[in-house]
Design an enzyme around this catalytic site. Structure first.
Site, PDB file in Angstrom:
ATOM      1  CG  HIS A   1      -9.836  36.998  63.298  1.00 47.57           C
ATOM      2  ND1 HIS A   1      -9.374  36.928  62.001  1.00 47.57           N
ATOM      3  CD2 HIS A   1     -10.108  35.709  63.658  1.00 47.57           C
ATOM      4  CE1 HIS A   1      -9.363  35.663  61.597  1.00 47.57           C
ATOM      5  NE2 HIS A   1      -9.811  34.912  62.575  1.00 47.57           N
TER       6      HIS A   1
ATOM      7  CG  HIS B   1       6.594  22.581  61.752  1.00 48.53           C
ATOM      8  ND1 HIS B   1       7.104  23.827  62.053  1.00 48.53           N
ATOM      9  CD2 HIS B   1       5.880  22.755  60.609  1.00 48.53           C
ATOM     10  CE1 HIS B   1       6.705  24.703  61.148  1.00 48.53           C
ATOM     11  NE2 HIS B   1       5.973  24.087  60.258  1.00 48.53           N
TER      12      HIS B   1
ATOM     13  CD  GLU C   1       9.716  24.207  66.356  1.00 42.29           C
ATOM     14  OE1 GLU C   1      10.425  24.927  65.651  1.00 42.29           O
ATOM     15  OE2 GLU C   1       8.471  24.347  66.418  1.00 42.29           O
TER      16      GLU C   1
ATOM     17  CG  HIS D   1       7.129  30.746  60.067  1.00 42.95           C
ATOM     18  ND1 HIS D   1       8.013  30.509  59.043  1.00 42.95           N
ATOM     19  CD2 HIS D   1       7.047  29.582  60.758  1.00 42.95           C
ATOM     20  CE1 HIS D   1       8.458  29.271  59.116  1.00 42.95           C
ATOM     21  NE2 HIS D   1       7.881  28.678  60.141  1.00 42.95           N
TER      22      HIS D   1
ATOM     23  CG  HIS E   1     -10.514  28.535  61.770  1.00 43.23           C
ATOM     24  ND1 HIS E   1     -11.713  28.699  61.117  1.00 43.23           N
ATOM     25  CD2 HIS E   1     -10.127  29.789  62.147  1.00 43.23           C
ATOM     26  CE1 HIS E   1     -12.052  29.974  61.095  1.00 43.23           C
ATOM     27  NE2 HIS E   1     -11.091  30.660  61.711  1.00 43.23           N
TER      28      HIS E   1
END
Length: 328
Positions: free
Chosen positions: A241, A74, A71, A133, A298
């Site tokens: 999806h 990032h 975290e 986000h 992806h």
């Protein structure tokens, strides 16, 4: 100088998005329960004494060093990107209208993105915020690519009108919607709701729940980690999806065909290559139960696909919403 800053920011933004995907997929979104620091410090507690203090301060979230580092790394990269975009906005202040508009829009967007990052933590992975986000990060990357394109066009006249270019922006919109569905799927932990391909297992048709799947789930404690939707709702999200992927693929092929007819062979080939790879990665995610490297890739290929469509749209018209004259 501005062009160099923009290109560096593009690379940095790509890294931030991939790191964000890695953080999300390793369940490290709450690796640090506070923001912008981690357990009240600017780094991850790394000594036994520091860890004990952190555990006492946040008894509901004991320190897991690996997740906390995922975290914080990032956040460090995202913070650096914010600084670079602020510099770009200052540089763009005396530039032509299109450049000024893009650079200032980027600054506004990155500030809002920082707020979304904070809310992701403080609202404990609320799906709508997590999806927002993700889309914010993608939007920043795309705008940086458009800005780089406009700067390049001023130097090389690298903009040519192409007939049927509407296919590009329509395909970009469809891909953006599909990315949103992917974000919703990931934010609600629905990526592994169906383990068979091309259809879901069992009597999936009888379990579809569109209203439940596309509503904000209830959480008694306000924590959305690991998802709060029922299996039927997650399965519905997953199925939608997959259906969206078929639609998006068709629109990308249509856009590539439009470019091919105008002689943009390399651009058309690039779009077709991206969509083939993306479909392959999506199938692999299902049949191999979401391998980490494949799932991160992806995200990356979806980003490249969206940015390519928008950039090609900008490059194929002298006048767009991003420029008030032929060269911005």
């Amino acid at each position: 100088m501005m062009k160099a800053f923009v290109w560096f920011s593009i690379v940095l933004a790509l890294g931030v998005i991939l790191l964000g995907a890695y953080t999300r997929l390793t369940d490290a979104g709450l690796g640090c329960p506070d923001w912008p620091g981690c357990y009240g410090t600017i780094s991850v507690p790394d000594t036994q004494q520091a860890i004990e203090r952190a555990n006492q301060a946040f008894p509901e979230r004991q320190v897991e060093p690996q997740k906390a580092w995922n975290e914080m790394i990032h956040r460090y990269f995202a913070g650096a990107l914010g600084v670079f975009i602020a510099v770009i906005a200052v540089m763009g202040f005396k530039r032509p209208k299109a450049i000024r508009l893009l650079s200032s829009s980027l600054l506004v967007l990155v500030i809002f993105q920082a707020l979304l990052g904070m809310w992701t933590v403080t609202l404990k992975l609320m799906p709508l915020v997590v999806m927002g986000h993700l889309l914010g990060g993608f939007s920043i990357f795309v705008l940086l690519c458009v800005l780089a394109t406009r700067l390049q066009a001023r130097e090389s006249s690298d903009i040519t009108r192409v007939k049927g270019r509407w296919c590009l922006i329509v395909a970009a919109f469809v891909v953006f919607v599909q990315i949103s569905l992917g974000g919703w799927t990931s934010a609600n932990y629905a990526a592994t709701a169906c383990t068979q391909f091309p259809i879901c297992e069992g009597d999936w048709q009888q379990k579809l729940d569109f209203a439940g799947g596309f509503s904000l789930p209830k959480s008694d404690d306000g924590n959305y980690e690991y998802g709060r939707h029922s299996y039927a709702e997650r399965m519905t999200i997953h199925i939608v999806h997959r259906a969206g992927a078929v639609v998006a693929t068709l629109f990308v092929i249509l856009a590539a065909f439009s470019l091919f007819r105008q002689g943009w062979l390399s651009s058309a080939s690039w779009l077709l290559s991206l969509i083939v790879v993306q479909v392959g990665l999506g199938i692999t995610n299902v049949v191999a139960s979401l391998p980490l490297s494949v799932a991160v890739a992806h995200n990356g290929v979806a980003l490249m696909l969206l940015a390519s469509l928008v950039v090609f749209w900008v490059r194929t018209a002298p006048q767009t919403i991003f420029g008030d004259s032929q060269y911005g």
